[in-house]
Design a protein around this motif. Structure first.
Motif, PDB file in Angstrom:
ATOM      1  N   ILE A 169       0.837  -1.201   0.000  1.00  0.00           N
ATOM      2  CA  ILE A 169       0.000   0.000   0.000  1.00  0.00           C
ATOM      3  C   ILE A 169       0.874   1.254   0.000  1.00  0.00           C
ATOM      4  N   PHE A 170       1.837   1.329   0.910  1.00  0.00           N
ATOM      5  CA  PHE A 170       2.709   2.500   0.966  1.00  0.00           C
ATOM      6  C   PHE A 170       3.525   2.654  -0.315  1.00  0.00           C
ATOM      7  N   TYR A 171       3.795   1.543  -0.959  1.00  0.00           N
ATOM      8  CA  TYR A 171       4.588   1.559  -2.194  1.00  0.00           C
ATOM      9  C   TYR A 171       3.880   2.336  -3.303  1.00  0.00           C
ATOM     10  N   LEU A 172       2.557   2.410  -3.234  1.00  0.00           N
ATOM     11  CA  LEU A 172       1.786   3.087  -4.275  1.00  0.00           C
ATOM     12  C   LEU A 172       2.082   4.578  -4.354  1.00  0.00           C
ATOM     13  N   SER A 173       2.574   5.157  -3.258  1.00  0.00           N
ATOM     14  CA  SER A 173       2.850   6.598  -3.262  1.00  0.00           C
ATOM     15  C   SER A 173       4.058   6.953  -4.118  1.00  0.00           C
ATOM     16  N   ILE A 174       4.759   5.932  -4.648  1.00  0.00           N
ATOM     17  CA  ILE A 174       5.862   6.174  -5.574  1.00  0.00           C
ATOM     18  C   ILE A 174       5.353   6.823  -6.858  1.00  0.00           C
ATOM     19  N   GLN A 200      17.620  15.588   5.814  1.00  0.00           N
ATOM     20  CA  GLN A 200      16.516  14.719   6.215  1.00  0.00           C
ATOM     21  C   GLN A 200      16.042  13.793   5.106  1.00  0.00           C
ATOM     22  N   ARG A 201      16.611  13.891   3.904  1.00  0.00           N
ATOM     23  CA  ARG A 201      16.151  13.063   2.790  1.00  0.00           C
ATOM     24  C   ARG A 201      16.852  11.711   2.828  1.00  0.00           C
ATOM     25  N   THR A 202      16.127  10.755   3.350  1.00  0.00           N
ATOM     26  CA  THR A 202      16.658   9.405   3.402  1.00  0.00           C
ATOM     27  C   THR A 202      15.492   8.433   3.428  1.00  0.00           C
ATOM     28  N   GLY A 203      15.721   7.225   3.027  1.00  0.00           N
ATOM     29  CA  GLY A 203      14.636   6.249   2.996  1.00  0.00           C
ATOM     30  C   GLY A 203      14.977   5.116   2.049  1.00  0.00           C
ATOM     31  N   ARG A 204      13.994   4.271   1.788  1.00  0.00           N
ATOM     32  CA  ARG A 204      14.233   3.094   0.960  1.00  0.00           C
ATOM     33  C   ARG A 204      13.875   3.315  -0.507  1.00  0.00           C
ATOM     34  N   HIS A 205      13.029   4.273  -0.792  1.00  0.00           N
ATOM     35  CA  HIS A 205      12.562   4.465  -2.164  1.00  0.00           C
ATOM     36  C   HIS A 205      12.650   5.938  -2.548  1.00  0.00           C
ATOM     37  N   LEU A 206      13.368   6.217  -3.624  1.00  0.00           N
ATOM     38  CA  LEU A 206      13.547   7.586  -4.100  1.00  0.00           C
ATOM     39  C   LEU A 206      12.781   7.782  -5.402  1.00  0.00           C
ATOM     40  N   GLU A 258       6.509   8.749   8.021  1.00  0.00           N
ATOM     41  CA  GLU A 258       6.481   8.127   9.347  1.00  0.00           C
ATOM     42  C   GLU A 258       7.111   6.737   9.292  1.00  0.00           C
ATOM     43  N   GLU A 259       6.898   6.064   8.161  1.00  0.00           N
ATOM     44  CA  GLU A 259       7.471   4.739   7.973  1.00  0.00           C
ATOM     45  C   GLU A 259       8.894   4.811   7.421  1.00  0.00           C
ATOM     46  N   ASN A 260       9.351   6.029   7.091  1.00  0.00           N
ATOM     47  CA  ASN A 260      10.680   6.235   6.517  1.00  0.00           C
ATOM     48  C   ASN A 260      10.874   5.380   5.270  1.00  0.00           C
ATOM     49  N   LEU A 261       9.839   5.366   4.423  1.00  0.00           N
ATOM     50  CA  LEU A 261       9.878   4.507   3.250  1.00  0.00           C
ATOM     51  C   LEU A 261      10.208   5.277   1.974  1.00  0.00           C
ATOM     52  N   VAL A 262       9.394   6.298   1.673  1.00  0.00           N
ATOM     53  CA  VAL A 262       9.468   6.956   0.370  1.00  0.00           C
ATOM     54  C   VAL A 262       9.824   8.426   0.545  1.00  0.00           C
ATOM     55  N   PHE A 263      10.738   8.920  -0.280  1.00  0.00           N
ATOM     56  CA  PHE A 263      10.984  10.363  -0.347  1.00  0.00           C
ATOM     57  C   PHE A 263      11.161  10.755  -1.796  1.00  0.00           C
ATOM     58  N   GLU A 264      10.863  12.005  -2.104  1.00  0.00           N
ATOM     59  CA  GLU A 264      10.853  12.420  -3.497  1.00  0.00           C
ATOM     60  C   GLU A 264      11.584  13.736  -3.700  1.00  0.00           C
ATOM     61  N   LEU A 265      12.077  13.903  -4.923  1.00  0.00           N
ATOM     62  CA  LEU A 265      12.675  15.159  -5.350  1.00  0.00           C
ATOM     63  C   LEU A 265      11.715  15.769  -6.370  1.00  0.00           C
ATOM     64  N   ARG A 291      -4.284   8.072  -1.987  1.00  0.00           N
ATOM     65  CA  ARG A 291      -2.874   8.402  -2.211  1.00  0.00           C
ATOM     66  C   ARG A 291      -2.429   9.538  -1.288  1.00  0.00           C
ATOM     67  N   GLU A 292      -3.268  10.558  -1.142  1.00  0.00           N
ATOM     68  CA  GLU A 292      -2.915  11.663  -0.252  1.00  0.00           C
ATOM     69  C   GLU A 292      -2.763  11.175   1.187  1.00  0.00           C
ATOM     70  N   TYR A 293      -3.612  10.249   1.581  1.00  0.00           N
ATOM     71  CA  TYR A 293      -3.520   9.681   2.932  1.00  0.00           C
ATOM     72  C   TYR A 293      -2.203   8.927   3.110  1.00  0.00           C
ATOM     73  N   ILE A 294      -1.851   8.125   2.093  1.00  0.00           N
ATOM     74  CA  ILE A 294      -0.605   7.356   2.164  1.00  0.00           C
ATOM     75  C   ILE A 294       0.595   8.295   2.199  1.00  0.00           C
ATOM     76  N   VAL A 295       0.593   9.307   1.321  1.00  0.00           N
ATOM     77  CA  VAL A 295       1.715  10.250   1.260  1.00  0.00           C
ATOM     78  C   VAL A 295       1.887  10.969   2.583  1.00  0.00           C
ATOM     79  N   SER A 296       0.784  11.282   3.259  1.00  0.00           N
ATOM     80  CA  SER A 296       0.878  12.002   4.531  1.00  0.00           C
ATOM     81  C   SER A 296       1.514  11.159   5.627  1.00  0.00           C
ATOM     82  N   ARG A 297       1.629   9.850   5.389  1.00  0.00           N
ATOM     83  CA  ARG A 297       2.178   8.959   6.414  1.00  0.00           C
ATOM     84  C   ARG A 297       3.421   8.205   5.991  1.00  0.00           C
ATOM     85  N   ARG A 298       3.820   8.343   4.749  1.00  0.00           N
ATOM     86  CA  ARG A 298       4.925   7.505   4.285  1.00  0.00           C
ATOM     87  C   ARG A 298       6.243   7.879   4.963  1.00  0.00           C
TER      88      ARG A 298
END
Length: 936
Positions: free
Chosen positions: A426-431, A529-535, A513-520, A504-511
């Protein structure tokens, strides 16, 4: 009074009205009591009429003392409809549940005085309320527990129903309403009396059912009794049964009374907010187990529960979010209803459209935002900007959106309790950016590479990934692309999907917190502060190397690039990268691939799909020993490197390119049409490809260019293939090829492109028919070389051939499970396509399961004839208008037709003329144009 007596209620009400009027008028010489007694001598019928006139035309305040049962409240509300004129009802009760349920779903609570720790006085009153969506206020406008027969409904009730429909019309739900009516009719005339209506909170399923419910009351005599029950929790069967019976006799068992009602009457019963199988088991055992002509509609947010309740899967109705145009229309309607002179009446802006997109087609959210913005004037766009900037935070924390509390409670609960195996998916969808079209296989293959879906003794990683996809689809977290009418297969097998905008907005607002996804993206600055598993690198980012090099990539597992590629995107610290997804990225060159392979040795997923400037894969590709997925489709790659045969874990190869990728831009639209028809060209594969025994997807392979019979022998070894695509099949290799794959019992999808003017006789050629579900045959000449009697599982068929005769179509009609049929014919027999079959001058039922039909013809004119018993379930008709003109006969027989899509033209006048020809069609299908690609 107990039990509640409506006649005595009306008499007591009118007695107080007469007394109040007498005091107000200060009647001289008249005793108030005598005046009231004289008035009360009217007949019951006259008194009832005066009562109805009083509550329908006057503003009233009514105090209900000693209310102890919700069924009494339901009865009172039937006689006191809310006219939205300032009237008040005050309920006095000692029971918390009664107090809160009387007020409705959204309420505010105020403690007035505490007498002791165990005894306080609380006031419950309406909070901000939305009259659209799942949990409509139970004391809403015109709310009625209608268990009376239609003939006995008083005129004020029918007026209330009409007013509700007028005040809260459904927007963008026409096709869904039609489909729900069909479900009800099928349930009524069959032995499947239960319909499940499924959808996430806020999607509008209760509003949809309520419209059907009122529609049946006003327009048909199909049912003699109606009942709408909002289940209370915890569930109590006896209270539930009482709620079904407006005129319940307290001396009788309510469950037995319900049995009697259901056995004697044709009832339409709606059960709202069903939450568990245990609740349904009690209801079914007590009320539904006996033969009955009634129809029961169960409304729920749980997909498994919906399937559990319904008599069969076809009776599960999944309510989807509104399409973009309908969402905007609903928003404007609500704004206009609340403020007809406000600035939003005709206001258009990109920010406003973006805001409505974030609502994900959820009417409850759209209406809540409309209610707030309708009051804005000078600060309007500031509010819109603020909402866009912190959308989810504003909705969750601002009191103005208190009506959405139930929706957020449902979402919090689901994300807390959903299986741990599903959460990362589910969190992966915010990619993927908002509105991005996502291919199903791309998503599932990425999940596998990330380790979210793994092989087990019971099922493969692919099967598990497909189940995850299906679960997210059931929850409307991902959804079918709105422009597509149907997939004909189950929705779970759809080719492409989108993430629901609100989810998607709900997931993005919490991703984070899980330190999973960050975007440029736009306006990114230098930060630690930009760190995580998925860029994610978005197209809007300015490609600042300094910002990029400040990021810690030591934990990075996936990199996804949208827009322009830059060589510095590959970092030495990306040693743990598993997924590199560059689909449709621009600017990627062959030399960039060499650097990627050198540094990213742990890659499991590599997609260069759509990267047109890539011509060659490096020979060092063979060093990526962990690689499972390679997608180079729609690039300029025409051959795969020799070392690819070293990749023993490779399961999935997609390759093949279009002519336009290899040649200069088309000088004319006619050439563009030709190229579009030619489709994919296969790639050359090296000798030894048969060593990749783990492959289950391979295509498109140019058999002729890869060595002919030699490569055919290699393909024979790939016995685990589920999907295979080949080109370059000719008279020299055709029999060998089909013989080689005849033993591939797992094959479900096969694409074969025959060489032009080089096709030999194909009679008697064996096919792997046992599990074949999809078959594409391009470049055939005059005969269909298929063992039709063996293709019992075939559901999708694409045929491109020179001549298609009537006998060929009659053969196609015998395919029992065919759902999608695409025909491209150069010269049909006599210029006609006959979609019907006859026996003894009587038409036969043919193409019974076909839902999508696509027709193309390169001759100047084509006459398409539909029979009265053919394609009765057709939903979507696609016509390629780039070369031929069409005459359609018998299209009105296709009573389920929802849409006609005209391809190969942008002529709006032509579309309008075509639509006028369908004006008499019973379904009034929409007619749309498929946009042509622009010439570069």
């Amino acid at each position: 009074m107990h039990p509640f007596n409506p006649h005595e209620f009306a008499r007591g009400f009118m007695a107080q009205v007469y007394a109040a009027n007498a005091c107000a008028k200060k009647l001289e010489g008249t005793d108030v009591g005598v005046h009231v007694l004289n008035k009360m001598e009217a007949t019951q019928e006259d008194l009832s009429k005066l009562f109805l006139e009083e509550v329908n035309t006057k503003m009233y305040i009514v105090v209900l003392e000693n209310l102890t049962e919700l069924v009494d409240w339901d009865a009172v509300r039937t006689f006191l409809p809310d006219r939205v004129n300032g009237s008040w009802i005050i309920v006095s009760t000692q029971q918390f549940d009664i107090a809160s349920l009387c007020v409705g779903y959204s309420y505010q609570q105020l403690e007035l005085k505490q007498f002791s720790p165990d005894h306080s006085v609380f006031a419950f009153f309406k909070g901000s309320q939305v009259f659209y969506g799942d949990q409509e206020d139970k004391s809403m406008l015109c709310e009625m527990k209608l268990n009376s027969s239609l003939e006995k409904l008083c005129s004020s009730d029918m007026t209330a129903v009409t007013e509700w429909r007028d005040n809260f019309p459904l927007v963008g739900r026409e096709s869904e309403m039609s489909e729900l009516r069909n479900h009800t009719a099928k349930a009524y005339f069959s032995d499947s009396p239960i319909i499940s209506v499924l959808g996430i909170a806020g999607i509008g399923k209760s509003a949809l059912v309520r419209n059907l419910y009122y529609d049946r009351m006003l327009q048909t005599n199909q049912f003699t009794k109606y009942s709408w029950v909002d289940i209370s929790h915890p569930f109590n069967l006896r209270d539930f049964s009482r709620s079904l019976l407006l005129d319940h006799d307290s001396n009788k068992d309510p469950i037995k009374e319900c049995h009697d009602v259901l056995s004697k009457h044709k009832c339409l019963i709606v059960i709202d907010d069903l939450q568990s199988k245990e609740e349904w088991d009690l209801i079914k055992a007590a009320l539904v187990s006996r033969p009955s002509s009634s129809v029961i509609i169960a409304i729920t947010t749980e997909a498994s529960l919906a399937t559990y309740c319904a008599s069969n899967e076809e009776q599960v109705f999944n309510v989807k979010g509104l399409e973009a145009a309908a969402a905007m229309e609903l928003f404007r309607n609500e704004v206009y209803r609340k403020n007809q002179s406000g600035p939003l009446k005709s206001h258009n802006s990109v920010e406003l459209e973006e805001l409505i997109m974030k609502c994900g087609g959820l009417p409850k959210v759209i209406v809540s935002i409309a209610a707030l913005l309708a009051t804005q004037t000078v600060t309007l766009m500031d509010t819109v900007h603020s909402l866009n900037h912190k959308f989810m935070h504003r909705l969750e924390t601002n009191l103005e959106y208190d009506g959405l509390r139930g929706l957020f409670e449902w979402m919090h609960s689901y994300f807390r309790t959903c299986p741990d195996s599903l959460k990362p998916c589910i969190f992966y969808l915010s990619i993927f950016p908002r509105g991005q079209i996502i291919r199903r296989r791309r998503l599932v293959r990425r999940w596998i590479a990330e380790g979210y879906s793994r092989d087990s003794d019971e099922e493969s990683a692919v099967e598990k990934g497909e189940k995850f996809f299906s679960k997210l689809l059931d929850l409307s977290i991902i959804q079918q692309i709105p422009q597509l009418v149907t997939t004909a297969f189950s929705d779970a097998r759809m080719v492409s999907c989108q993430v629901n905008g609100f989810i998607r907005e709900y997931i993005v607002s919490r991703r984070m917190e899980e330190n999973l996804v960050f975007e440029l993206g736009a306006n990114c600055v230098l930060t630690t502060q930009r760190t995580g598993r998925h860029l994610i690198i978005l197209e809007s980012w300015d490609r600042d190397m300094i910002v990029f090099e400040s990021i810690d990539f030591s934990r990075l597992r996936s990199l996804t690039v949208f827009g322009k590629w830059e060589p510095f995107f590959i970092s030495k610290s990306m040693r743990l990268l598993r997924v590199l997804d560059l689909e449709d990225a621009s600017g990627l060159k062959d030399e960039d691939l060499i650097e990627m392979v050198k540094r990213l040795r742990r890659l499991k997923f590599l997609s260069l799909r759509g990267c047109r400037e890539v011509f060659h894969l490096p020979s060092s590709l063979g060093d990526l020993r962990q690689l499972q997925t390679l997608d180079v489709r729609h690039t300029s790659i025409v051959r795969l490197p020799k070392n690819i045969v070293k990749l023993e874990k490779l399961q999935y190869i997609r390759a093949g390119t279009t002519i336009s990728a290899l040649t200069p831009p088309a000088p004319s639209s006619s050439l563009l049409k030709f190229r579009r028809r030619r489709g994919l060209l296969g790639v050359q594969v090296p000798k030894g490809i048969g060593k990749l025994t783990a492959l289950h997807t391979l295509g498109v392979v140019n058999v002729s260019a890869s060595g002919g019979k030699a490569i055919v022998e290699e393909l024979k070894k790939l016995t685990q293939l589920r999907k295979l695509g080949v080109s370059g099949i000719n008279r020299q290799n055709s029999k060998d090829f089909f013989s080689a794959i005849s033993g591939h019992v797992h094959l479900e999808s096969l694409l074969v492109r025959f060489a032009k003017d080089n096709q030999g006789p194909l009679d008697g050629i064996p096919l792997p028919c046992k599990n074949l579900q999809s078959l594409k045959l391009y470049g055939l000449q005059e005969k269909l070389p298929l063992p039709w009697n063996q293709l019992s599982k075939l559901r999708k068929l694409d045929v491109e051939m020179t001549t298609l005769e009537k006998t060929d179509i009659e053969l196609l009609a015998k395919l029992p499970n065919l759902c999608i049929l695409r025909l491209l014919v150069k010269q049909p027999q006599d210029g006609k396509l006959h979609f019907y079959a006859e026996m003894y001058a009587e038409q036969l039922a043919t193409f019974e399961k076909v839902k999508i039909l696509e027709i193309g013809c390169s001759s100047s004119e084509l006459h398409v004839i539909f029979g009265s018993k053919s394609m009765k379930n057709l939903e979507l008709l696609k016509i390629d208008c780039s070369s031929a003109t069409y005459k359609l006969t018998g299209l009105n027989y296709q009573t389920e037709l929802k849409e006609v899509l005209l391809k190969g033209t942008n002529d709006e006048a032509f579309r309008a003329e075509f639509a006028s020809q369908l004006a008499s069609h019973p379904k009034r299908p929409s007619v749309k144009l498929e946009e042509l690609p622009q010439l570069s």
